[in-house]
Every structure is written in C-alpha cells, then in structure tokens.
Scaffold this active site. Structure first.
Site, PDB file in Angstrom:
ATOM      1  N   LYS A 283     -30.289 -44.214  66.117  1.00  0.00           N
ATOM      2  CA  LYS A 283     -30.030 -43.432  67.097  1.00  0.00           C
ATOM      3  C   LYS A 283     -29.841 -44.198  68.457  1.00  0.00           C
ATOM      4  O   LYS A 283     -30.335 -45.291  68.396  1.00  0.00           O
ATOM      5  CB  LYS A 283     -31.766 -42.512  67.499  1.00  0.00           C
ATOM      6  CG  LYS A 283     -31.705 -41.610  66.566  1.00  0.00           C
ATOM      7  CD  LYS A 283     -33.002 -40.886  67.074  1.00  0.00           C
ATOM      8  CE  LYS A 283     -33.526 -39.838  66.024  1.00  0.00           C
ATOM      9  NZ  LYS A 283     -32.588 -38.585  66.153  1.00  0.00           N
ATOM     10  N   ASP A 294     -41.752 -36.763  66.083  1.00  0.00           N
ATOM     11  CA  ASP A 294     -41.133 -36.206  64.924  1.00  0.00           C
ATOM     12  C   ASP A 294     -42.204 -35.795  63.835  1.00  0.00           C
ATOM     13  O   ASP A 294     -41.929 -35.431  62.548  1.00  0.00           O
ATOM     14  CB  ASP A 294     -40.242 -37.108  64.393  1.00  0.00           C
ATOM     15  CG  ASP A 294     -38.733 -36.455  63.865  1.00  0.00           C
ATOM     16  OD1 ASP A 294     -38.566 -35.433  64.051  1.00  0.00           O
ATOM     17  OD2 ASP A 294     -38.149 -36.977  63.109  1.00  0.00           O
ATOM     18  N   ARG A 357     -35.024 -33.260  56.473  1.00  0.00           N
ATOM     19  CA  ARG A 357     -34.642 -32.367  55.418  1.00  0.00           C
ATOM     20  C   ARG A 357     -34.873 -32.908  54.042  1.00  0.00           C
ATOM     21  O   ARG A 357     -35.247 -32.305  53.139  1.00  0.00           O
ATOM     22  CB  ARG A 357     -33.221 -31.836  55.601  1.00  0.00           C
ATOM     23  CG  ARG A 357     -32.352 -32.844  55.420  1.00  0.00           C
ATOM     24  CD  ARG A 357     -30.855 -32.370  56.130  1.00  0.00           C
ATOM     25  NE  ARG A 357     -30.930 -32.312  57.696  1.00  0.00           N
ATOM     26  CZ  ARG A 357     -29.607 -31.851  58.281  1.00  0.00           C
ATOM     27  NH1 ARG A 357     -28.693 -31.312  57.448  1.00  0.00           N
ATOM     28  NH2 ARG A 357     -29.720 -31.658  59.629  1.00  0.00           N
TER      29      ARG A 357
HETATM   30  N1  BES Z   1     -35.841 -35.479  64.529  1.00  0.00           N
HETATM   31  C1  BES Z   1     -34.455 -35.599  64.732  1.00  0.00           C
HETATM   32  C2  BES Z   1     -34.249 -34.140  65.286  1.00  0.00           C
HETATM   33  C3  BES Z   1     -34.884 -34.097  66.846  1.00  0.00           C
HETATM   34  C4  BES Z   1     -33.940 -34.233  67.961  1.00  0.00           C
HETATM   35  C5  BES Z   1     -36.024 -33.686  66.885  1.00  0.00           C
HETATM   36  C6  BES Z   1     -34.492 -34.225  69.255  1.00  0.00           C
HETATM   37  C7  BES Z   1     -36.485 -33.511  68.414  1.00  0.00           C
HETATM   38  C8  BES Z   1     -35.685 -33.864  69.561  1.00  0.00           C
HETATM   39  C9  BES Z   1     -33.827 -35.353  63.246  1.00  0.00           C
HETATM   40  O1  BES Z   1     -34.536 -36.108  62.398  1.00  0.00           O
HETATM   41  C10 BES Z   1     -32.443 -35.752  63.564  1.00  0.00           C
HETATM   42  O2  BES Z   1     -32.073 -36.811  63.720  1.00  0.00           O
HETATM   43  N2  BES Z   1     -31.552 -34.850  63.370  1.00  0.00           N
HETATM   44  C11 BES Z   1     -30.110 -35.038  63.500  1.00  0.00           C
HETATM   45  C12 BES Z   1     -29.300 -34.137  62.312  1.00  0.00           C
HETATM   46  C13 BES Z   1     -27.989 -34.723  61.975  1.00  0.00           C
HETATM   47  C14 BES Z   1     -27.805 -36.086  61.846  1.00  0.00           C
HETATM   48  C15 BES Z   1     -27.216 -33.797  61.114  1.00  0.00           C
HETATM   49  C16 BES Z   1     -29.731 -34.345  64.551  1.00  0.00           C
HETATM   50  O3  BES Z   1     -30.136 -33.320  65.099  1.00  0.00           O
HETATM   51  O4  BES Z   1     -28.876 -34.984  65.374  1.00  0.00           O
HETATM   52 ZN    ZN Z   2     -36.432 -36.666  62.435  1.00  0.00          ZN
HETATM   53 ZN    ZN Z   3     -33.590 -38.097  62.456  1.00  0.00          ZN
END
Ligand code: BES
Ligand code: ZN
Ligand code: ZN
Length: 503
Positions: A283, A294, A357
């Site tokens: 990230k 998370d 997921r």
């Molecule tokens: N933990 C994150 C989602 C999240 C984002 C939670 C902001 C709380 C605040 C999740 O694991 C994630 O990174 N999701 C990605 C999915 C994508 C790679 C398909 C996202 O939302 O960008």
């Molecule tokens: Zn996550």
């Molecule tokens: Zn993630």
C-alpha cells in the site's frame, strides 16, 4: 462513571449541574421548573431567547443558580420533537457528557419528565441516553507518554442521576441502565482492540483477549486454532496471507450456548487482519497509516461475546475469526500464486492486498461446518465501500432478503447505519480466473464492494448470509457524531447484539 436513578423531586438533589432538556420549536421555551422558580426561570428564558437558543440538539447554556442543591442549571437542546428516535437520545446523552465535562462538572442530575413527551418507552429513552453518555466518556489513554500524561483540559463526569416520577419505573429504568453499561463496556473493548498499535495487537494478542472471555458459567467456550490446525483443516488461503509475517496466524472459535432452549444458531465471522501492509502489492504510506483497524471485524466479534456474557439471549452463537498479519516478508505470498481454500476452491492471487477475502473464504467455510441457520460476517474489506458510503455507513450484501431486512430493523434501533448493495450475479464472472476457480481481484471496472462480496458468496454455500463491509464506520479519523471519538468506533457490536436478541 456511575449512573443511578432517583424517584422524586429533581430539585431536591445535590449535584454540580441540573440538566434541563428543551425541545426545539414552539414559540416559547418550556423549562421543566417548579412554581417557586418561575421568576428565575422566566429570567433565564428571556436571556436564552436573546442568545437565539431554540432547542437545537446539543446546544447548551449554563446558568449559576442559588435556588436549589445544584450549582448550575444546564439548558440542553434535544432537537425537534417530531421524528425523534432512540438515536437522538443517544446523541443527546453524548452531548450532555461533553458539555458537562467542558464545565468541569463531576455530578449531574437529569430529570426525565420533559424527555418523556414522546411515544418512545421511558426505558428505551434511558438506555439510549445512558449509552450516549458512556460512549462520549470513552478515552484511549494507554499510549500517552510523559509529555501528554498531564491532567486533561476538561473534567471527567463521575456521577449521573436520572430522575423519574413514579416508583414503579425504578426497576425497568435500572435494568435499562444495566443494559447500556453492558453494551458500552463491550463497545469499549472493541474500540480498545482496534486502537491498540499493531505491534501490540499481533494475532496471538487478539486471540488471547478472545480466550479470556471463555467462561463456563455464562455459557462461553473458546477453541483456538494454531497454524498446524489450519494446515490440517486445509485453510490454504489464510496460511498464504500469513506467510510474509513473522507472526503465526491464530484462529479463534468462540461458542455461546444459552441455558434455555436455543431458538437459532448463528455464526458470526470477523476479518482479523491485525495489520494490512498490502503484502507485496504494498500500500502507499498514507493508506497504511490506519491499517491497524483491519481486525475491526474480529474485534467486533470479541466485543459481542463480552456483551453476550450478560445479555444471555436464547440463541446459539459461534464467533469465528482467523487472525493474521499481511506483511511483505521474504516468504510472502506473491501475485500469481494459486492457493486452495478449506473447501477445495482454488484462488489465483493477483493482488496480495485483497487478502481479507482470502482469510474470510476459509473462515466462512469453517462457519458452514458449524451448521448454523445464518452466517453474518463483518469485514473492513474494501476501500471502495468508503468511496460509496463514506465513514458513517456500512454496506450490507445478502443472499437472503428476509434476513437482510431483520438486520436493517436492528440498525434502525441501534443507530449504526447500514445500506444494502446488490449481490449482482452478472458481476460474478469478473471474479473467474483463467487458471483457477476464482481470482482475488475483479477484471471489471468499479463495484469493488459488490465484487468482493460475490467472491465470498460461494463459500457460504446456500446458508442465509449477510456480509457487512465495515471499512468506513469501524474507524473514524474525523468523527461526525458526539458519541464517537477519533479511532475505533466499536461499530457493529450493538447492531449484532440487538439482531441476536430479536431472533
Ligand atoms: N483492508 C483493506 C480495505 C480497507 C481500506 C479497509 C481502507 C479500511 C480502510 C483491504 O484489504 C484492501 O486493501 N482492499 C483493496 C482491494 C483491492 C486490492 C481489490 C482495496 O480496497 O483497495
Ligand atoms: Zn485488509
Ligand atoms: Zn488489503
């Protein structure tokens, strides 16, 4: 904070502040006062009108008094009487505490008379106000060091006395305060777990808090799954996520069994990623700042079980989470890897940041094996959910509309906002892999929250299921409500407690 009830004349009580709630609207302000205070009260009314006070929710004014046992009267707006609901009273309670703390009051008396001029039951009004008062009193001080561990600028309210008119109300109101205290301490546990820095909330820490809730007398058992257990069970998707971290994954399976006959069996599954760096699909720095949140789904399961100890509903509840850390260590899983979930489904990993997921796939299969009537999962699953619904609202997706509407009813009562998004079947094809059963990111554009839920759907088989994406409301950087402060919110604890109690 100690909350109690007194039956009789509110003006006979000694306290720092007597709160006089005032509804919005009407030509003249109506203060709940006694005859001998009429002159003083009309003086106050004049001054309030000059200030433009009209009873707006949370607006407060203090007046020093010499006519009774209190030092000051606080005129506090309740808002419009029309359309009032429990959530308004929750916010009213929170405003009361915030204003009283600013005034450095230690004790407050709150007469219920004016607040009862609605169709809501007195006990529900008291419960909501007491909840709001507790939530607004929450502080997370564990990490303040020598530089900030000084006296806070505002005071801390220590005692609140609700004043009711009739003796026969005492029992019900006292019970309502007890329920509010149970829920608040559960919500505060969830908030603490989410707020704790990720180095101190590794999978084993989160698991040990859950283990601590096991208590035979209240019907709660806890089974722990080690990494070896996960191997044996075939939880290949979760183990892949855990690979890049020095912390071994830990699974938790809490069970609450009611003493009376159980009406239903419900499995509640929480996403428990104790820190999400994104893994090799790392990230950006900014997005990582709050990724200790998370594991909020898992923290909600833990908070809920704390509440179940006291609430004792007549349903069997399984609380399940797989705690893992998502890190880009040298043995991390890679984009391109194919992993196998507990039911034998194969998943091509194209983005290691879509890790939630993967862990949920295994956790949901494990949940189906408990043969529940319903499965509910809570997960900080997609950033897309925040784009769609913002910081206040969770997304609900379900394969069963009757179950979904029960959850919406619970949400109306608890004030934890949810909004349904469709499990739009045609988008399912976006999650199909060329070389495996599924891939963990969508090949289409948009609808990230929906495609994530569609990814999860096959793992619950045909069991009625609700997925709650709590990415927005589980953690607030800019709280918009008086009852939540910066950080973890405890979203979902009261929602689930309410839902389970009404089954
Ligand atoms: N933990 C994150 C989602 C999240 C984002 C939670 C902001 C709380 C605040 C999740 O694991 C994630 O990174 N999701 C990605 C999915 C994508 C790679 C398909 C996202 O939302 O960008
Ligand atoms: Zn996550
Ligand atoms: Zn993630």
């Amino acid at each position: 904070m100690k909350i109690d009830v007194f039956c009789g004349d509110p003006f006979s009580q000694t306290a720092d502040i007597l709160v006089l709630p005032v509804w919005k609207g009407g030509k003249h302000l109506k203060l709940p006062i006694k005859n001998e205070q009429k002159e003083f009260a009309s003086n106050i009314t004049l001054r309030l009108e000059r200030k433009g006070f009209d009873g707006k929710l949370g607006e407060s004014h203090l007046f020093p008094v010499s006519v009774d046992g209190t030092d000051e009267w606080m005129i506090l707006g309740v808002g419009e009487k029309k359309g009032v609901d429990a959530d308004r009273f929750r916010q009213f309670g929170a405003h009361l505490v915030r204003s009283a703390n600013l005034a450095k009051a230690k004790s407050v008396v709150l007469p219920m008379s004016a607040l009862q001029e609605t169709t809501l039951k007195q006990k529900d009004v008291v419960q909501a106000i007491a909840e709001g008062m507790q939530f607004a009193s929450y502080r997370f001080h564990a990490y303040h060091g020598t530089q900030t561990k000084t006296e806070p600028k505002e005071g801390t309210i220590e005692r609140v006395t609700f004043v009711v008119a009739r003796d026969r109300d005492l029992k019900r109101v006292t019970e309502a305060i007890g329920i509010a205290e149970t829920l608040a301490s559960a919500v505060h546990l969830t908030r603490d777990l989410v707020n704790t820095p990720p180095a101190d909330m590794a999978p084993k820490h989160l698991a040990s808090v859950a283990k601590g809730l096991a208590d035979k007398a209240s019907g709660i058992q806890c089974t722990v799954l080690t990494a070896d257990d996960m191997k044996r069970l075939g939880m290949g998707a979760t183990l892949a996520v855990a690979q890049g971290s020095e912390h071994a994954p830990v699974g938790i399976h809490l069970t609450y069994t009611p003493k009376e006959k159980s009406k239903k069996t419900v499995a509640i599954v929480g996403k428990g990623v104790t820190f999400d760096s994104g893994g090799l699909s790392i990230k950006p720095a900014k997005s990582m700042e709050t990724m200790k949140c998370d594991m909020a789904g898992a923290a909600t399961v833990v908070g809920l079980f704390k509440a179940l100890r006291n609430l004792q509903p007549n349903v069997t509840v399984h609380g399940i989470f797989l705690a893992v850390e998502n890190m880009p260590g040298h043995s991390a899983f890679r984009p391109g890897d194919v992993v196998t979930a507990m039911d034998g489904s194969t998943i091509e990993v194209l983005n290691t940041d879509a890790e939630g997921r993967l862990t949920l796939a295994d956790a949901l299969v494990y949940a189906t094996e408990q043969k529940p009537d319903y499965i509910i999962d809570l997960a900080t699953l997609t950033g897309a959910c925040i784009v769609a619904l913002g910081d206040d609202i969770a997304a609900l997706l379900s394969n069963n509309s009757r179950l979904a509407s029960k959850m919406c009813d619970a949400s109306e009562e608890t004030g934890e906002a949810i909004w349904e998004l469709p499990l739009h079947a045609p988008y399912q094809s976006m999650m199909k892999s060329k070389i495996a059963d599924l891939k963990n990111i969508s090949s289409g554009h948009g609808a990230g929250t929906i495609t994530a839920a569609l990814f999860l759907q096959p793992f619950v088989k045909k069991i009625p299921w609700i997925h709650l994406d709590i990415a927005g409301p589980s953690f607030n950087e800019r709280p918009s409500r008086p009852d939540v402060s910066y950080g973890g919110t405890g979203f979902g604890v009261r929602l689930l407690a309410n839902f389970l109690q009404k089954l």
